[in-house]
Scaffold this active site. Structure first.
Site, mmCIF file in Angstrom:
data_model
loop_
_atom_site.group_PDB
_atom_site.id
_atom_site.type_symbol
_atom_site.label_atom_id
_atom_site.label_comp_id
_atom_site.label_asym_id
_atom_site.label_seq_id
_atom_site.Cartn_x
_atom_site.Cartn_y
_atom_site.Cartn_z
ATOM 1 N N CYS A 85 -45.640 -49.588 12.631
ATOM 2 C CA CYS A 85 -44.256 -49.474 13.118
ATOM 3 C C CYS A 85 -43.324 -50.489 12.462
ATOM 4 O O CYS A 85 -42.113 -50.452 12.682
ATOM 5 C CB CYS A 85 -44.218 -49.636 14.630
ATOM 6 S SG CYS A 85 -45.449 -48.625 15.468
ATOM 7 N N LYS A 329 -36.409 -47.998 23.060
ATOM 8 C CA LYS A 329 -36.488 -47.280 24.332
ATOM 9 C C LYS A 329 -35.480 -46.143 24.424
ATOM 10 O O LYS A 329 -35.833 -45.033 24.839
ATOM 11 C CB LYS A 329 -36.241 -48.282 25.490
ATOM 12 C CG LYS A 329 -36.227 -47.643 26.867
ATOM 13 C CD LYS A 329 -37.591 -47.112 27.228
ATOM 14 C CE LYS A 329 -37.556 -46.101 28.368
ATOM 15 N NZ LYS A 329 -37.306 -44.727 27.880
ATOM 16 N N HIS A 333 -37.622 -44.201 18.410
ATOM 17 C CA HIS A 333 -38.605 -44.902 17.575
ATOM 18 C C HIS A 333 -39.272 -43.949 16.579
ATOM 19 O O HIS A 333 -40.442 -43.574 16.737
ATOM 20 C CB HIS A 333 -39.641 -45.569 18.484
ATOM 21 C CG HIS A 333 -40.658 -46.403 17.758
ATOM 22 N ND1 HIS A 333 -40.422 -46.994 16.538
ATOM 23 C CD2 HIS A 333 -41.941 -46.747 18.096
ATOM 24 C CE1 HIS A 333 -41.514 -47.655 16.146
ATOM 25 N NE2 HIS A 333 -42.439 -47.520 17.064
#
Lengths: 387, 387
Positions: A85, A329, A333
């Site tokens: 990520c 959030k 993502h």
């Protein structure tokens, strides 16, 4: 050491776009970045670094050149960087190195991911690859399960409750509701967040970020180039670090050591500290991750994150707004795009283009991007109004 | 611009080691590199860049940190770079940028791949991912098929025959037979090479490199560090370029434009030209690729490669030895390791440690690493005896 500046930045909307390709999403981000960089033309680009985890197996080899040729940059050195990520946070760092090395005057750092055109099980598999293979993924630990272990340890160690996780969600959704590019751009109440179904105890649905499609791109340039651009944000500090990939191998579950080390390096290079930071985009893949980031980035002492969120310090109008974009959030993502997307937000904030979610008087911004559960982390300290 | 030096280099044997892990192979390469770098200790390492295509799905996310933690480098910024078969050529280039940027004094560039623990069909799939997805791989074109199209075009355009491909194999096997780390370390006769079964007409088995396991690592350092090391080879020039990933989109099938552009950049940075090169490690994934490299790197005019091989110019005792290591054909091709492995050979040659295959009087060496059929290429010009 040569200085490096961000002179343009753009992103696609984040969301569920199963009919878009990785190429079309990247093109949207690239074009917005180029449009924002008055003074830089495509033929000026010396280097491209593209972050992606390669979810879904579209173009597993050579996907860097595959997206850059699509926007007309064939010929330019182009490669893919992967750090789960944190892929495109590292892409930005690599573009900064390319400019500082003198080997490039203009470097594109971008990232993309397309995740929603798979069945739920396949998407879960791909997310799982960011965890450690043998002792986490193959023994059935999901990625939310890894962060749930950190959350449990944190609740054990300090005077915090799951409500603090919910407050992170409420704050980030409030910010994301002001961001037209957000995947989940709606507000949520504390009650909504408290009563969501459990995903991996103690984390519930509102304590977890969504699975998103999207792309982001930033343009890094030398001082010579930057001085003729409309906007320029100085890359004051860059820091990165790795850590043991498997959570079970680490000394602490209540701190991400790679973040702390990356922040220390970035602050040192910048000659600045956490007190100088006006806002931060931090890696809130799960709500616990945002609380750990407050502590690892030095925004408060160990165990002090709960008070920070209780006191509203990190809200948009607080003393130190965190995730004005909505964060992972609410903004979303799309794995490979996330790190570059944080720099896109910081660029907009530091050049006064963040519209309804503008942090007033923002001069120094920090971005914080984590790979997996902390196997890699990268921090940028960015300074506006310098050129 | 700061100077960068190679101060240590090592590699595992290349071969079929289905019982080795990607971690154990990398550790072997890393330890040999460290052992060769008198004057550098593990705690001096500021950065690690690891090339891998990620064949076989072992640790798809965070495999950079996963291999560096295994050798005790947790904490150090570590990332994976992917550019198909040019992954670790780009890793070396990135380590050079890290050192030139001033952000690192010592950077490790390495690469690995484990390919032989899969059934033949799966291995073919993974090799195929280096081709273009929609119009090559998904329409059934194998990777040897892509290079066979280039080979056919070359035979059409110039006065060359498949015997020239066979002569490349004979030369590279003769060199590889002197390399204890080679995967196929045996000699082959011209007859062997001429009579091998067809893989993708006009390419036969001896015109194709093997599928190998292996790892390689090099240590890149600043001038300050290098001046206290036992051996140091200056990175005089670095060049890289991309090109359209799909062969069908290109203007020429008889030249790899990314190689030509990368070479031009590397020569320009070095202030040297092809006439200054004493030996080269070139990307001979298929025999046609070595012939194209002669021309794209400027070793001869267009169409002159056949004469170069006929005249023995590129043999070990010729005027310009090419692939003294045995090349991909005989030394082997563990995808992510290949580019760094070429620099390992160049380091050994330029420091006089190449034993039976030592190129006499070697001062300037060139390495040439290609991703896919030329979607990416990277060239290094290395100079020994400078410090």
């Amino acid at each position: 050491m040569r200085e490096a500046y961000i002179v343009g930045a753009g992103q696609s909307a984040y969301g569920a776009f199963p009919n878009e390709s990785y190429r079309s999403l990247f093109a949207t981000a690239y074009e917005e970045a180029m449009d924002s960089a008055g003074g830089v033309d495509p033929e000026d680009v010396d280097e491209a670094v593209i972050g992606s985890l390669g979810v879904g197996g579209r173009q597993l080899g050579l996907s860097g050149p595959a997206v850059t040729e699509h926007v007309g940059l064939h010929g330019v050195p182009s490669s893919r960087i992967e750090n789960a990520c944190a892929a495109s946070g590292y892409a930005v760092r690599q573009a900064v190195q390319a400019v500082k090395s003198g080997m490039a005057d203009v470097a594109i750092a971008g990232g993309y991911e397309v995740m929603t055109d798979m069945s739920g099980d396949v998407a879960k598999y791909w997310l799982g690859v960011s965890g450690e293979t043998e002792w986490e993924r193959l023994t059935g630990t999901t990625f939310s399960g890894v962060y749930a272990q950190m959350a449990s340890a944190y609740l054990d160690a300090y005077d915090a409750t799951p409500d603090h996780f919910s407050k992170v969600a409420v704050k980030n959704h409030a910010n994301g509701a002001k961001n037209p590019k957000a995947h989940l751009g709606f507000e949520c109440s504390l009650e909504d967040a408290q009563n969501a179904p459990v995903v991996a105890d103690p984390l519930n649905l509102y304590h977890c970020c969504p699975t998103s499609d999207g792309a982001a791109a930033v343009i890094v340039a030398s001082e010579d180039v930057a001085s003729s651009c409309d906007d320029a944000v100085r890359v004051a500090g860059v820091g990165a670090a790795s850590e043991r990939v498997g959570l079970f191998q680490r000394e602490s579950y209540t701190s991400i050591e790679s973040t702390a080390r990356a922040a220390e390096s970035a602050y040192e290079m910048a000659g600045l500290g956490p007190d100088d930071v006006d806002f931060a985009e931090v890696h809130d893949c799960f709500a616990i991750a945002e609380l750990l980031a407050y502590e690892d980035l030095g925004f408060c002492e160990r165990g002090g994150a709960a008070t920070l969120i209780d006191d509203g310090v990190t809200e948009l109008d607080g003393d130190l707004p965190v995730n004005p974009s909505g964060g992972l959030k609410s903004k979303g993502h799309p794995i490979g795009a996330t790190g570059a997307g944080q720099v896109v937000e910081a660029f907009k904030q530091l050049t006064g283009h963040a519209d309804d979610r503008q942090v007033s008087g923002a001069t120094v911004g920090l971005t914080h991007n984590v790979g997996g559960s902390g196997g890699a982390a990268v921090v940028h300290v960015l300074e506006g109004g310098v050129l």
